[in-house]
Enzyme design. Structure first.
Site, mmCIF file in Angstrom:
data_model
loop_
_atom_site.group_PDB
_atom_site.id
_atom_site.type_symbol
_atom_site.label_atom_id
_atom_site.label_comp_id
_atom_site.label_asym_id
_atom_site.label_seq_id
_atom_site.Cartn_x
_atom_site.Cartn_y
_atom_site.Cartn_z
ATOM 1 N N LEU A 42 0.847 -1.193 0.000
ATOM 2 C CA LEU A 42 0.000 0.000 0.000
ATOM 3 C C LEU A 42 0.891 1.255 0.000
ATOM 4 C CD1 LEU A 42 -2.598 -1.234 2.634
ATOM 5 C CD2 LEU A 42 -3.105 -0.651 0.245
ATOM 6 N N THR A 45 2.190 5.876 -5.105
ATOM 7 C CA THR A 45 3.426 6.478 -5.616
ATOM 8 C C THR A 45 4.239 7.046 -4.461
ATOM 9 O OG1 THR A 45 2.254 7.093 -7.646
ATOM 10 C CG2 THR A 45 4.321 8.252 -7.177
ATOM 11 N N VAL A 241 14.594 18.451 -25.921
ATOM 12 C CA VAL A 241 15.223 17.194 -26.323
ATOM 13 C C VAL A 241 14.361 16.600 -27.435
ATOM 14 C CG1 VAL A 241 15.698 14.835 -25.560
ATOM 15 C CG2 VAL A 241 16.285 16.771 -24.083
ATOM 16 N N ARG A 277 3.693 14.574 -14.867
ATOM 17 C CA ARG A 277 2.996 13.298 -14.708
ATOM 18 C C ARG A 277 1.585 13.411 -15.280
ATOM 19 N NH1 ARG A 277 5.319 9.670 -11.192
ATOM 20 N NH2 ARG A 277 3.328 8.905 -10.402
ATOM 21 N N ALA A 324 1.141 15.022 -2.423
ATOM 22 C CA ALA A 324 0.550 14.065 -1.487
ATOM 23 C C ALA A 324 -0.385 14.751 -0.498
ATOM 24 C CB ALA A 324 1.668 13.338 -0.741
ATOM 25 N N HIS A 448 14.400 31.732 20.372
ATOM 26 C CA HIS A 448 15.753 32.140 19.966
ATOM 27 C C HIS A 448 16.759 31.137 20.535
ATOM 28 C CE1 HIS A 448 19.208 34.645 19.102
ATOM 29 N NE2 HIS A 448 19.629 34.411 20.330
HETATM 30 P P1 FAD Z 1 -0.844 7.622 -5.979
HETATM 31 O O1 FAD Z 1 0.066 7.848 -4.841
HETATM 32 O O2 FAD Z 1 -0.267 7.583 -7.349
HETATM 33 O O3 FAD Z 1 -1.605 6.248 -5.664
HETATM 34 C C1 FAD Z 1 -2.474 5.659 -6.569
HETATM 35 C C2 FAD Z 1 -2.547 4.169 -6.271
HETATM 36 O O4 FAD Z 1 -3.616 3.623 -7.023
HETATM 37 C C3 FAD Z 1 -1.310 3.393 -6.681
HETATM 38 O O5 FAD Z 1 -0.976 2.464 -5.699
HETATM 39 C C4 FAD Z 1 -1.754 2.695 -7.974
HETATM 40 O O6 FAD Z 1 -1.068 1.484 -8.240
HETATM 41 C C5 FAD Z 1 -3.203 2.414 -7.615
HETATM 42 N N1 FAD Z 1 -4.064 2.161 -8.760
HETATM 43 C C6 FAD Z 1 -4.163 2.839 -9.925
HETATM 44 N N2 FAD Z 1 -5.109 2.320 -10.714
HETATM 45 C C7 FAD Z 1 -5.625 1.289 -10.018
HETATM 46 C C8 FAD Z 1 -6.654 0.350 -10.294
HETATM 47 N N3 FAD Z 1 -7.349 0.377 -11.425
HETATM 48 N N4 FAD Z 1 -6.918 -0.595 -9.360
HETATM 49 C C9 FAD Z 1 -6.239 -0.650 -8.192
HETATM 50 N N5 FAD Z 1 -5.268 0.221 -7.880
HETATM 51 C C10 FAD Z 1 -4.970 1.177 -8.789
HETATM 52 N N6 FAD Z 1 4.423 14.872 -3.306
HETATM 53 C C11 FAD Z 1 4.601 15.570 -2.175
HETATM 54 O O7 FAD Z 1 3.640 16.145 -1.660
HETATM 55 N N7 FAD Z 1 5.829 15.666 -1.573
HETATM 56 C C12 FAD Z 1 6.913 15.063 -2.106
HETATM 57 O O8 FAD Z 1 8.008 15.169 -1.542
HETATM 58 C C13 FAD Z 1 6.766 14.318 -3.295
HETATM 59 N N8 FAD Z 1 7.813 13.694 -3.850
HETATM 60 C C14 FAD Z 1 7.637 12.954 -4.985
HETATM 61 C C15 FAD Z 1 8.746 12.346 -5.560
HETATM 62 C C16 FAD Z 1 8.610 11.605 -6.717
HETATM 63 C C17 FAD Z 1 9.819 10.936 -7.317
HETATM 64 C C18 FAD Z 1 7.322 11.454 -7.300
HETATM 65 C C19 FAD Z 1 7.145 10.616 -8.544
HETATM 66 C C20 FAD Z 1 6.220 12.061 -6.747
HETATM 67 C C21 FAD Z 1 6.374 12.826 -5.591
HETATM 68 N N9 FAD Z 1 5.292 13.491 -5.002
HETATM 69 C C22 FAD Z 1 5.476 14.228 -3.872
HETATM 70 C C23 FAD Z 1 3.945 13.414 -5.581
HETATM 71 C C24 FAD Z 1 3.104 12.391 -4.791
HETATM 72 O O9 FAD Z 1 3.745 11.135 -4.821
HETATM 73 C C25 FAD Z 1 1.717 12.295 -5.409
HETATM 74 O O10 FAD Z 1 1.133 13.574 -5.475
HETATM 75 C C26 FAD Z 1 0.822 11.411 -4.556
HETATM 76 O O11 FAD Z 1 1.351 10.114 -4.439
HETATM 77 C C27 FAD Z 1 -0.577 11.333 -5.176
HETATM 78 O O12 FAD Z 1 -1.378 10.517 -4.382
HETATM 79 P P2 FAD Z 1 -2.629 9.732 -5.001
HETATM 80 O O13 FAD Z 1 -3.216 8.984 -3.864
HETATM 81 O O14 FAD Z 1 -3.462 10.654 -5.774
HETATM 82 O O15 FAD Z 1 -2.006 8.705 -6.052
HETATM 83 P P1 NAI Z 2 7.117 19.283 -13.023
HETATM 84 O O1 NAI Z 2 5.814 19.653 -13.584
HETATM 85 O O2 NAI Z 2 7.492 19.709 -11.656
HETATM 86 O O3 NAI Z 2 8.297 19.791 -13.970
HETATM 87 C C1 NAI Z 2 8.407 19.388 -15.301
HETATM 88 C C2 NAI Z 2 9.359 20.326 -16.000
HETATM 89 O O4 NAI Z 2 9.622 19.801 -17.283
HETATM 90 C C3 NAI Z 2 8.781 21.722 -16.203
HETATM 91 O O5 NAI Z 2 9.747 22.678 -15.828
HETATM 92 C C4 NAI Z 2 8.466 21.766 -17.683
HETATM 93 O O6 NAI Z 2 8.554 23.067 -18.229
HETATM 94 C C5 NAI Z 2 9.544 20.861 -18.233
HETATM 95 N N1 NAI Z 2 9.242 20.249 -19.530
HETATM 96 C C6 NAI Z 2 8.050 19.824 -19.992
HETATM 97 N N2 NAI Z 2 8.204 19.290 -21.227
HETATM 98 C C7 NAI Z 2 9.530 19.379 -21.527
HETATM 99 C C8 NAI Z 2 10.317 18.978 -22.638
HETATM 100 N N3 NAI Z 2 9.780 18.369 -23.690
HETATM 101 N N4 NAI Z 2 11.644 19.206 -22.597
HETATM 102 C C9 NAI Z 2 12.214 19.821 -21.531
HETATM 103 N N5 NAI Z 2 11.513 20.219 -20.452
HETATM 104 C C10 NAI Z 2 10.189 19.988 -20.450
HETATM 105 O O7 NAI Z 2 7.174 17.689 -13.178
HETATM 106 P P2 NAI Z 2 8.097 16.593 -12.508
HETATM 107 O O8 NAI Z 2 9.375 17.176 -12.036
HETATM 108 O O9 NAI Z 2 8.113 15.474 -13.476
HETATM 109 O O10 NAI Z 2 7.247 16.189 -11.248
HETATM 110 C C11 NAI Z 2 5.931 15.633 -11.409
HETATM 111 C C12 NAI Z 2 5.073 15.958 -10.245
HETATM 112 O O11 NAI Z 2 5.525 15.296 -9.081
HETATM 113 C C13 NAI Z 2 5.065 17.440 -9.956
HETATM 114 O O12 NAI Z 2 3.793 17.930 -10.330
HETATM 115 C C14 NAI Z 2 5.269 17.566 -8.496
HETATM 116 O O13 NAI Z 2 4.185 18.205 -7.911
HETATM 117 C C15 NAI Z 2 5.370 16.146 -7.961
HETATM 118 N N6 NAI Z 2 6.557 16.077 -7.115
HETATM 119 C C16 NAI Z 2 6.572 16.791 -5.955
HETATM 120 C C17 NAI Z 2 7.688 16.810 -5.158
HETATM 121 C C18 NAI Z 2 7.675 17.642 -3.937
HETATM 122 O O14 NAI Z 2 6.616 18.059 -3.514
HETATM 123 N N7 NAI Z 2 8.821 17.914 -3.333
HETATM 124 C C19 NAI Z 2 8.874 16.044 -5.495
HETATM 125 C C20 NAI Z 2 8.772 15.371 -6.762
HETATM 126 C C21 NAI Z 2 7.641 15.380 -7.503
#
Ligand code: FAD
Ligand code: NAI
Length: 469
Positions: A42, A45, A241, A277, A324, A448
Site C-alpha cells: 500500500l 506512488t 530534447v 505526470r 501528497a 531564539h
Molecule cells: P498515488 O500515490 O499515485 O496512488 C495511486 C494508487 O492507485 C497506486 O498504488 C496505484 O497502483 C493504484 N491504482 C491505480 N489504478 C488502479 C486500479 N485500477 N486498481 C487498483 N489500484 C490502482 N508529493 C509531495 O507532496 N511531496 C513530495 O516530496 C513528493 N515527492 C515525490 C517524488 C517523486 C519521485 C514522485 C514521482 C512524486 C512525488 N510526489 C510528492 C507526488 C506524490 O507522490 C503524489 O502527489 C501522490 O502520491 C498522489 O497521491 P494519489 O493517492 O493521488 O495517487
Molecule cells: P514538473 O511539472 O514539476 O516539472 C516538469 C518540468 O519539465 C517543467 O519545468 C516543464 O517546463 C519541463 N518540460 C516539460 N516538457 C519538456 C520537454 N519536452 N523538454 C524539456 N523540459 C520539459 O514535473 P516533474 O518534475 O516530473 O514532477 C511531477 C510531479 O511530481 C510534480 O507535479 C510535483 O508536484 C510532484 N513532485 C513533488 C515533489 C515535492 O513536492 N517535493 C517532489 C517530486 C515530484
C-alpha cells in the site's frame, strides 16, 4: 457479494487517507490497490516510488556531501566512502516500515484491503482482478477514484529502465553515474539531480522554458538556480530534447533551442526523463458510469464529486497540484462530505516544497500572480545570513519573503529559500488559514536562536521595521 458504504480505488495518500477517515467515521469501507510497478504494498506512488524513497536518498546524499565537503569546517575530519548498496537498502527498509504502517492503520480502522486491479462496472459496482486473475464483484453506495498518476512520456525518448529512466528508475540506479542528463527542470529533476550530483555525477538539466521550476515565485527561482549552478549543476534553458539513443554504456541526446537554431548532441551515462505526470485511469471503466475526462485526461470534479452520481475523485487523478498533501486534504473533505459533514479544501493554501539544499518552500500567491491580479501588496524580506542560528550552523544561504496586502496587511504569500525551510512553511500555512496580518506574525514571540526568527523578521519587514538586518 460484499456491500460497502465506500469503495476507494487506489491506496496512495488520497486513497489510504480516505479509507482511514471513512473507517474512523464508522463507514463500511474497502480500498482496492494493486501496488505500484509490480509491488504488492500500500502507499501508492508517494510511499513506494515518490516522496519517501526520494527523501531517503536526499537525506543520505546530503549527509554524504556534508561529510565530504562541510564537516572539515566544523573541525571534523573524515574521508567518506560511498556504499550505494547500503544507501539503497536503508531506503528500502524505511519504505517497507512505512507501507506496513498503512496496513496496520487499515486493520485499526476496519478497512478491507482488496488486493488487485479495480474497475468500475456500472453505478455502485466495482470488480477487482486479483494477481491470480480471479475477478470478484463488490457493491458500494459510493466509489472514490484515487488512482493517482504516472510519469509523462516524450516522443523520441524511450524509457528503458536501464540507461534512460523515469523517477522510479532514478531512485534505484545500480551505480552512481559519472554524468546524468535530466530532461525537465521541475521538482523531480532538481531533487533527484541533486541526489546524484552529491554522489558524484556531473548533472546537466535541459528545460523547455526559459526558467526553472515553473509555478515558483520568479525571484526565488532565480536565486535557486544560482545556488544549484554554484553546486555544479549545468542548466540548458529554452531547449528541447528531440531524441535519445541508448547504448550499453550511455546515451546520446539530441537537444535543440526552442527558439530555433542548430541541434547539438550531448552524451551522458544516464538520462532521467521528468517532464511532469499524467492522470492514471487506464482500465478503470469510467465509460460504464459516463465520466468524461478533460483534454489532458484529468477527471473533473466539483468538491470531489464527478459528473456521475455516487462517484468521487481525489488526488493526482484530478485537476490541481500533484502533491501528497493535496490528495490527503481532498480525501478527508470527500469522505466527510459522504458522511454528511461539511468537507472543504482551501486550494489557495496548499504549500509546495523542493527538498534540495537549500530547500525552497512557499504557500499562497507569488509576486507575479499578485501583479497579474492588480493587487497592491507590500514585501518584507530577511536573509538567513543575518539569522543567528543559520550563522552558527554555517547555513546562511537564502532568505524569507512575505507578501501582504497593502491596505489590510493580510498575508497573501510566503516564500522561503534556505536551510530546512520545509519545516517552517507550516507556520505561514496556519497564519494564512486564520487570515493573519503580517503584523500578527511580526508580534508573535518566536524561540531564539532558531531559523524561524527569520520568518518573524521578514514579517516585520512588511511594515519596514526589520530589526536584525
Ligand atoms: P498515488 O500515490 O499515485 O496512488 C495511486 C494508487 O492507485 C497506486 O498504488 C496505484 O497502483 C493504484 N491504482 C491505480 N489504478 C488502479 C486500479 N485500477 N486498481 C487498483 N489500484 C490502482 N508529493 C509531495 O507532496 N511531496 C513530495 O516530496 C513528493 N515527492 C515525490 C517524488 C517523486 C519521485 C514522485 C514521482 C512524486 C512525488 N510526489 C510528492 C507526488 C506524490 O507522490 C503524489 O502527489 C501522490 O502520491 C498522489 O497521491 P494519489 O493517492 O493521488 O495517487
Ligand atoms: P514538473 O511539472 O514539476 O516539472 C516538469 C518540468 O519539465 C517543467 O519545468 C516543464 O517546463 C519541463 N518540460 C516539460 N516538457 C519538456 C520537454 N519536452 N523538454 C524539456 N523540459 C520539459 O514535473 P516533474 O518534475 O516530473 O514532477 C511531477 C510531479 O511530481 C510534480 O507535479 C510535483 O508536484 C510532484 N513532485 C513533488 C515533489 C515535492 O513536492 N517535493 C517532489 C517530486 C515530484
Amino acid at each position: 457479494m460484499a456491500q460497502y458504504d465506500v469503495i476507494i480505488i487506489g491506496g496512495g495518500p488520497g486513497g489510504y487517507n480516505a479509507a482511514i477517515r471513512a473507517g474512523q467515521l464508522g463507514l463500511r469501507v474497502a480500498c482496492v490497490d494493486k501496488g505500484v510497478d509490480g509491488g504488492a504494498t500500500l502507499g501508492g506512488t508517494c510511499l513506494n516510488v515518490g516522496c519517501m524513497p526520494s527523501k531517503a536518498l536526499l537525506h543520505a546524499s546530503e549527509m554524504y556531501d556534508a561529510a565530504a565537503n562541510h564537516f572539515a569546517e566544523l573541525g571534523i575530519e573524515v574521508s567518506p566512502k560511498l556504499n550505494l548498496t547500503q544507501m539503497m537498502a536503508q531506503k528500502a527498509a524505511s519504505v517497507g516500515q512505512l507501507t506496513k504502517g498503512i496496513e496496520f492503520l487499515f486493520k485499526k480502522n476496519k478497512v478491507d484491503w482488496l488486493r488487485g486491479a479495480g474497475r468500475i462496472a456500472g453505478p455502485g459496482k466495482v470488480e477487482v482482478t486479483g494477481d491470480d486473475g480471479k475477478v470478484t464483484a463488490h457493491e458500494a453506495k459510493n466509489i472514490v477514484i484515487a488512482t493517482g498518476s504516472l510519469p509523462s512520456s516524450l516522443p523520441g525518448v524511450e524509457v528503458d529502465g536501464n540507461r534512460i529512466v523515469d523517477s522510479t528508475g532514478a531512485l534505484s540506479l545500480a551505480e552512481a553515474p559519472k554524468s546524468l542528463l535530466v530532461i525537465g527542470a521541475g521538482i523531480i529533476g532538481l531533487e533527484l539531480g541533486s541526489v546524484w550530483r552529491r554522489l558524484g555525477a556531473q548533472v546537466t538539466v535541459v528545460e523547455f522554458l526559459d526558467r526553472i521550476t515553473p509555478g515558483m515565485d520568479a525571484e526565488m527561482a532565480k536565486t535557486f538556480q544560482r545556488s544549484l549552478t554554484k553546486q555544479g549543476m549545468v542548466f540548458k534553458l529554452g531547449a528541447k530534447v528531440t531524441g535519445a539513443k541508448a547504448s550499453k554504456t550511455g546515451v546520446a541526446v539530441t537537444v535543440e533551442p526552442v527558439a530555433g537554431g542548430a541541434a547539438e548532441t550531448l552524451a551522458a551515462d544516464y538520462v532521467l526523463l521528468c517532464i511532469g505526470r499524467r492522470p492514471y485511469t487506464d482500465g478503470l471503466g469510467l465509460d460504464t458510469v459516463g465520466i468524461t475526462q478533460d483534454r489532458r485526461g484529468f477527471i473533473e470534479t466539483d468538491h470531489g464529486r464527478t459528473s456521475a452520481p455516487g462517484v468521487w475523485a481525489i488526488g493526482d487523478v484530478t485537476v490541481g497540484p500533484m502533491l501528497a498533501h493535496k490528495a490527503e486534504d481532498e480525501a478527508v473533505a470527500c469522505i466527510e462530505t459522504i458522511a454528511g459533514k461539511a468537507g472543504h479544501v482551501n486550494y489557495g493554501l496548499i504549500p509546495s516544497v523542493v527538498y534540495t539544499s537549500p530547500e525552497v518552500a512557499w504557500v499562497g500567491a507569488t509576486e507575479e500572480e499578485l501583479k497579474a491580479q492588480g493587487r497592491a501588496y507590500k514585501v518584507g524580506k530577511f536573509p538567513f545570513s543575518a539569522n543567528s542560528r543559520a550563522k552558527i550552523n554555517h547555513e546562511t544561504e537564502g532568505f524569507a519573503k512575505v507578501l501582504a496586502d497593502a491596505v489590510t496587511d493580510e498575508i497573501l504569500g510566503a516564500h522561503l529559500i534556505g536551510p530546512q525551510v520545509s519545516e517552517m512553511i507550516g507556520e505561514y500555512c496556519v497564519a494564512m488559514e486564520f487570515r493573519a496580518a503580517s503584523e500578527d506574525v511580526a508580534r508573535t514571540c518566536h524561540p531564539h536562536p532558531t531559523r524561524s526568527e527569520a520568518l518573524r523578521q521578514a514579517a516585520m519587514g512588511v511594515e519596514g521595521w526589520t530589526m536584525q538586518a
